[in-house]
Design an enzyme around this catalytic site. Structure first.
Site, PDB file in Angstrom:
ATOM      1  N   ASP A  23       4.799   5.111   5.451  1.00  0.00           N
ATOM      2  CA  ASP A  23       3.552   4.407   5.166  1.00  0.00           C
ATOM      3  C   ASP A  23       3.299   4.352   3.660  1.00  0.00           C
ATOM      4  O   ASP A  23       3.086   5.378   3.019  1.00  0.00           O
ATOM      5  CB  ASP A  23       2.400   5.152   5.856  1.00  0.00           C
ATOM      6  CG  ASP A  23       1.087   4.445   5.656  1.00  0.00           C
ATOM      7  OD1 ASP A  23       0.736   3.603   6.499  1.00  0.00           O
ATOM      8  OD2 ASP A  23       0.408   4.708   4.643  1.00  0.00           O
ATOM      9  N   TYR A  32      -0.350   2.201  -3.977  1.00  0.00           N
ATOM     10  CA  TYR A  32       0.285   3.511  -4.187  1.00  0.00           C
ATOM     11  C   TYR A  32       1.315   3.415  -5.323  1.00  0.00           C
ATOM     12  O   TYR A  32       1.853   4.428  -5.759  1.00  0.00           O
ATOM     13  CB  TYR A  32       1.018   4.013  -2.929  1.00  0.00           C
ATOM     14  CG  TYR A  32       0.168   4.295  -1.708  1.00  0.00           C
ATOM     15  CD1 TYR A  32      -1.216   4.250  -1.735  1.00  0.00           C
ATOM     16  CD2 TYR A  32       0.788   4.633  -0.497  1.00  0.00           C
ATOM     17  CE1 TYR A  32      -1.958   4.504  -0.585  1.00  0.00           C
ATOM     18  CE2 TYR A  32       0.047   4.889   0.643  1.00  0.00           C
ATOM     19  CZ  TYR A  32      -1.324   4.824   0.601  1.00  0.00           C
ATOM     20  OH  TYR A  32      -2.043   5.080   1.744  1.00  0.00           O
ATOM     21  N   LYS A  60       0.269  -2.160   2.483  1.00  0.00           N
ATOM     22  CA  LYS A  60      -1.139  -2.586   2.547  1.00  0.00           C
ATOM     23  C   LYS A  60      -1.479  -3.493   1.377  1.00  0.00           C
ATOM     24  O   LYS A  60      -1.005  -3.261   0.254  1.00  0.00           O
ATOM     25  CB  LYS A  60      -2.055  -1.347   2.518  1.00  0.00           C
ATOM     26  CG  LYS A  60      -1.605  -0.247   3.459  1.00  0.00           C
ATOM     27  CD  LYS A  60      -2.579   0.908   3.553  1.00  0.00           C
ATOM     28  CE  LYS A  60      -1.936   2.066   4.305  1.00  0.00           C
ATOM     29  NZ  LYS A  60      -1.050   2.903   3.497  1.00  0.00           N
TER      30      LYS A  60
END
Ligand code: A2P
Length: 283
Positions: A44, A49, A74
């Site tokens: 994930d 990030y 995401k």
């Protein structure tokens, strides 16, 4: 590995390896390689990030077929709105070096959520992403946005652990068969949770560590869990959850630990502004 079937028919491994806050200085590459070697098949990441490129390099170089590794990324709020979202997805796919994602999420519930979601619905239809979902949607955000969507999210990723069990939200999501992906499943390392006497007694009984008891509880609650660790022993241990089961009275005791509150309140005033100020995926 336990698989969970999503409301769009796709399957997701119930335990995933999250790479939030792992730096992009080679550490993410090493951590993902370590996780894959330990047996994780669900990684994930997110644009915000800043480590998608290392995740992609680790997955592509692992020797494991791409189809056997479930990868989530995401879309960041800077890229919300229909056109920007399409570009944001292309950037993530380029960073990862993939031609599809298994799951793509709207990372936060602020701004032009509906425009961005429309781009995700199209990407799903085009096969660029297999499943689509949302993040940080509290019951209020859920009731605001979900009625505007044509395709229901497959998942909602929110903070969830024995101190923050999201009972109201889960009732709402259950009505639509939407699965909860738990971030901070170990309470973000909260010593009060990991040292809770009910949990440590169960750890003693089952010869597991407190983190494993918590994760097992969450799996038995039908949650998808994303435990975070940079410690190789704990990375492996957090997957070693399938040789024991908590009894119903033990589950009830753990359900009783809910405080209804987590570390992050997505509805706190100024949250969107703070996030935009502190996480910039581009100028
Ligand atoms: P470490 O990286 O040293 O393993 P969360 O997933 O809820 O955000 O929690 C992550 C925190 O929990 C990290 O500080 C991590 O530390 C710690 N942690 C991870 N796995 C375990 C475990 N099985 N038992 C206790 N602490 C753990």
């Amino acid at each position: 590995m336990k698989q969970i079937t999503l409301n769009d028919g796709n399957q997701i491994p119930a335990v995933g390896f999250g790479v939030f806050m792992i730096p992009n200085d080679g550490s993410t590459y090493r951590a993902v390689r370590e996780a894959l070697q330990a047996g994780y098949r669900h990684i994930d990441t997110a644009a915000a990030y800043f480590n998608e490129a290392e995740v992609g390099r680790a997955v592509r170089g692992s020797g494991i077929p791409r189809s056997e590794i479930f990868v989530t990324s995401k879309l960041w709020i800077q890229d919300y709105g229909y056109e920007a979202a399409k570009q944001g997805l292309e950037t993530s796919l380029n960073n990862l070096g993939f031609d599809y994602l298994d799951l793509y999420l709207l990372h936060q519930p602020y701004g032009d959520v509906s425009g961005a979601w429309k781009a995700l619905e199209e990407a799903k239809k085009a096969g660029k992403v297999k499943s689509i979902g949302v993040d940080n949607m509290t019951p209020n955000f859920w009731n605001t946005f979900i009625p505007q969507f044509s395709i229901l999210p497959a998942v909602n990723m929110v903070e969830c652990n024995p101190f923050c069990q999201q009972k109201e939200l889960r009732k709402l999501m259950d009505q639509h068969g939407v699965k909860l992906e738990a971030y901070y499943p170990l309470g973000h390392g909260n010593p009060e949770l990991l040292g809770n006497p009910i949990i440590t007694a169960l750890a003693e009984k089952y010869q597991k560590n407190p983190g494993q008891i918590i994760l097992r509880f969450e799996l038995q609650e039908d949650l998808i869990v994303l435990p975070k660790s940079t410690n190789p022993e704990r990375i492996a241990g957090n997957l070693d959850l399938f040789d024991f089961a908590l009894a119903e009275d033990e589950m009830q005791r753990l359900r009783g630990l809910d405080t209804g509150k987590g570390a992050h309140d997505p509805e706190a005033p100024g949250t969107a502004e703070w996030l935009l100020e502190n996480f910039k995926v581009h100028d």
